[in-house]
Design a protein around this motif. Structure first.
Motif: not given
Length: 148
Positions: A143-148, A13-16, A51-53, A23-24
């Motif tokens: 911005r950047g999608g839903a927060r989990l 979410i922070k950086d797709a 996607t891009a924001v 990530i690893a």
């Protein structure tokens, strides 16, 4: 989904565009495992797309309006589809009463919004009522999608 998947989603979410290697490293797992989990989350439909924001103000889209429409229930799907296809419409929701649409629009000016309203909202017999509010100030946004 487990805690590792939740952490993985927060990273994406922070950086797709983050690499599987990064990530690893952050999750202390192998690159192959990170890649496999991302792919599994895509296949399961948890991740719908990458996607891009875009900052609308940088594109001159500075007028953010929220429009609530009451629509004849038998016409709500048709009206929703037609409005959702327009470039001014950023998001559109059919609400639980099945006769209300909640719409967020972005335009370059108040005149641009006025044109949008005149061309696509006013004068339509299936639209019963219109309420409209202009965004004054963003306090929190997704911005950047839903927060989990």
């Amino acid at each position: 989904m487990n805690e590792l998947d939740s952490a993985l989603l927060k990273i994406l979410i922070k950086d797709a565009r983050i690499s599987f290697a990064d990530i690893a490293r952050q999750l202390n797992v192998s690159r192959a495992y990170a890649r496999a989990r991302v792919q599994a989350l895509v296949e399961e439909g948890v991740i719908e797309k990458f996607t891009a924001v875009v900052n609308p103000e940088k594109l001159g889209k500075t007028i953010s309006m929220f429009v609530d429409l009451k629509v004849s229930p038998q016409e709500i799907e048709k009206v929703a589809e037609e409005l959702a296809a327009l470039p001014e419409v950023v998001s559109l929701y059919i609400m639980s009463d099945l006769r209300s649409l909640h719409i967020h629009t972005l335009t370059d000016s108040h005149e641009g919004f006025d044109r949008f309203a005149k061309d696509h909202i006013f004068g339509r017999p299936e639209i019963i009522s219109v309420e409209c509010n202009s965004l004054l100030k963003r306090v929190k946004h997704r911005r950047g999608g839903a927060r989990l």
